[in-house]
Enzyme design. Structure first.
Site, PDB file in Angstrom:
ATOM      1  N   ASP A   1     -10.140  -9.232  -1.108  1.00  0.00           N
ATOM      2  CA  ASP A   1     -10.479 -10.634  -0.861  1.00  0.00           C
ATOM      3  C   ASP A   1     -11.849 -10.704  -0.226  1.00  0.00           C
ATOM      4  OD1 ASP A   1      -9.914 -11.177   2.399  1.00  0.00           O
ATOM      5  OD2 ASP A   1      -8.901  -9.456   1.531  1.00  0.00           O
TER       6      ASP A   1
ATOM      7  N   GLU B   1      -7.105  -2.022  10.871  1.00  0.00           N
ATOM      8  CA  GLU B   1      -6.556  -0.756  11.384  1.00  0.00           C
ATOM      9  C   GLU B   1      -7.575   0.377  11.532  1.00  0.00           C
ATOM     10  OE1 GLU B   1      -5.286  -2.102   8.427  1.00  0.00           O
ATOM     11  OE2 GLU B   1      -3.732  -3.310   9.409  1.00  0.00           O
TER      12      GLU B   1
ATOM     13  N   GLU C   1       0.838  -1.205   0.000  1.00  0.00           N
ATOM     14  CA  GLU C   1       0.000   0.000   0.000  1.00  0.00           C
ATOM     15  C   GLU C   1       0.874   1.256   0.000  1.00  0.00           C
ATOM     16  OE1 GLU C   1      -3.613  -2.074   2.578  1.00  0.00           O
ATOM     17  OE2 GLU C   1      -1.950  -1.111   3.610  1.00  0.00           O
TER      18      GLU C   1
HETATM   19  N1  SAH Z   1       0.985  -9.715   4.505  1.00  0.00           N
HETATM   20  C1  SAH Z   1       1.090  -9.341   5.885  1.00  0.00           C
HETATM   21  C2  SAH Z   1      -0.178  -9.549   6.674  1.00  0.00           C
HETATM   22  C3  SAH Z   1      -1.381  -8.900   6.069  1.00  0.00           C
HETATM   23  S1  SAH Z   1      -2.683  -8.760   7.201  1.00  0.00           S
HETATM   24  C4  SAH Z   1       2.246 -10.072   6.548  1.00  0.00           C
HETATM   25  O1  SAH Z   1       2.566 -11.190   6.164  1.00  0.00           O
HETATM   26  O2  SAH Z   1       2.810  -9.489   7.462  1.00  0.00           O
HETATM   27  C5  SAH Z   1      -3.943  -8.112   6.182  1.00  0.00           C
HETATM   28  C6  SAH Z   1      -3.940  -6.645   5.910  1.00  0.00           C
HETATM   29  O3  SAH Z   1      -4.904  -6.363   4.903  1.00  0.00           O
HETATM   30  C7  SAH Z   1      -4.339  -5.764   7.086  1.00  0.00           C
HETATM   31  O4  SAH Z   1      -3.626  -4.559   7.026  1.00  0.00           O
HETATM   32  C8  SAH Z   1      -5.853  -5.564   6.912  1.00  0.00           C
HETATM   33  O5  SAH Z   1      -6.234  -4.232   7.207  1.00  0.00           O
HETATM   34  C9  SAH Z   1      -6.130  -5.868   5.450  1.00  0.00           C
HETATM   35  N2  SAH Z   1      -7.111  -6.937   5.157  1.00  0.00           N
HETATM   36  C10 SAH Z   1      -7.419  -7.332   3.900  1.00  0.00           C
HETATM   37  N3  SAH Z   1      -8.293  -8.352   3.913  1.00  0.00           N
HETATM   38  C11 SAH Z   1      -8.566  -8.627   5.207  1.00  0.00           C
HETATM   39  C12 SAH Z   1      -9.386  -9.623   5.869  1.00  0.00           C
HETATM   40  N4  SAH Z   1     -10.067 -10.515   5.174  1.00  0.00           N
HETATM   41  N5  SAH Z   1      -9.411  -9.624   7.218  1.00  0.00           N
HETATM   42  C13 SAH Z   1      -8.698  -8.718   7.928  1.00  0.00           C
HETATM   43  N6  SAH Z   1      -7.897  -7.770   7.349  1.00  0.00           N
HETATM   44  C14 SAH Z   1      -7.814  -7.723   6.007  1.00  0.00           C
END
Ligand code: SAH
Length: 230
Positions: A195, A172, A13
């Site tokens: 997703d 967040e 992002e």
């Molecule tokens: N790729 C990261 C983890 C991503 S967590 C790592 O490995 O460290 C997911 C992020 O996308 C968060 O910032 C959240 O705000 C957003 N997000 C997208 N889809 C989501 C879902 N289904 N549930 C919760 N957060 C989601």
């Protein structure tokens, strides 16, 4: 509003945003990298807060305390929990809720935070401006739910949708909302859908496929919004 704090959670992002703005200054506060960007008459300070509510809240507080922002906008991706919201769509938060905040045992409604309530309203002026923005994606206006959980299960998504009438979930937005609410700073959350919790596919794979591309959409939306903010 001339000083605008822009919070993203993830590297993908941040990179999508950095591509679209001219960075005039970079600095560090604690472990966080801040990018000062000029956009027309606005000074935007962009920062990657990291994933989750605590990271988001402390980052918002730094923007408020140390950098004196007029408002804070959180952009990024989210998972749809509504049958009306699809991957490729954008959700503008009218209000935010913490779906994992639970004091039910004390007779509070799920999501109720003492001294705050269940829902935190995004700034009505920013929401009004966002309503008129036209981009290639479908734009929804409604409730965004946040919690320290990556929601993959259909049942959990449905529960969050039913309880809070939420359109999407992320990790967040509501923490930034609470921080801004308590400091009386206007805020807005804009999320593009990466997703959707579902039982057939592995949601995580779904997420990885879409995160980069969907990040760009929320930045496009943000730029249009910045053009309108007075
Ligand atoms: N790729 C990261 C983890 C991503 S967590 C790592 O490995 O460290 C997911 C992020 O996308 C968060 O910032 C959240 O705000 C957003 N997000 C997208 N889809 C989501 C879902 N289904 N549930 C919760 N957060 C989601």
């Amino acid at each position: 509003m001339n000083r605008i704090g822009l919070i993203v959670a993830m590297k993908e992002e941040l990179n999508a945003a950095l591509k679209e703005f001219e960075v005039i200054n970079e600095f560090k506060i604690f472990d966080l990298d801040f990018y000062e960007c000029k956009y027309k008459d606005k000074t935007c300070i962009l920062v990657q807060c990291g994933v989750g509510k605590v990271n988001a809240a402390r980052c918002a507080q730094i923007l408020i305390d140390k950098l004196e922002m007029d408002c804070i906008i959180n952009i990024g991706v989210a998972g749809s929990v509504s049958k009306y919201v699809n991957i490729y769509d954008v959700v503008v938060g009218e209000k935010l809720v913490q779906h994992d905040f639970d004091l039910k045992i004390f007779d509070h409604k799920r999501g109720h935070i003492p001294n705050v309530g269940v829902y935190m309203d995004c700034d009505p002026y920013l929401v009004k401006l966002a309503k008129d923005i036209k981009i290639d994606s479908k734009v929804h206006l409604g409730t965004i739910a946040s919690g320290d959980i990556f929601v993959t299960e259909l049942a959990m998504g449905e529960k969050i949708n039913n309880k809070f009438n939420a359109l999407c979930v992320e990790m967040e937005g509501a923490a930034i909302a609470q921080t801004c609410y308590l400091s009386n700073i206007p805020f807005l959350v804009i999320r593009s859908i990466s997703d959707s919790p579902n039982k057939e596919a592995n949601n995580h794979i779904n997420f990885d496929d879409f995160v980069e591309e969907r990040s760009k959409v929320s930045v496009q939306f943000l730029k249009q919004l910045l053009n309108k903010i007075k």
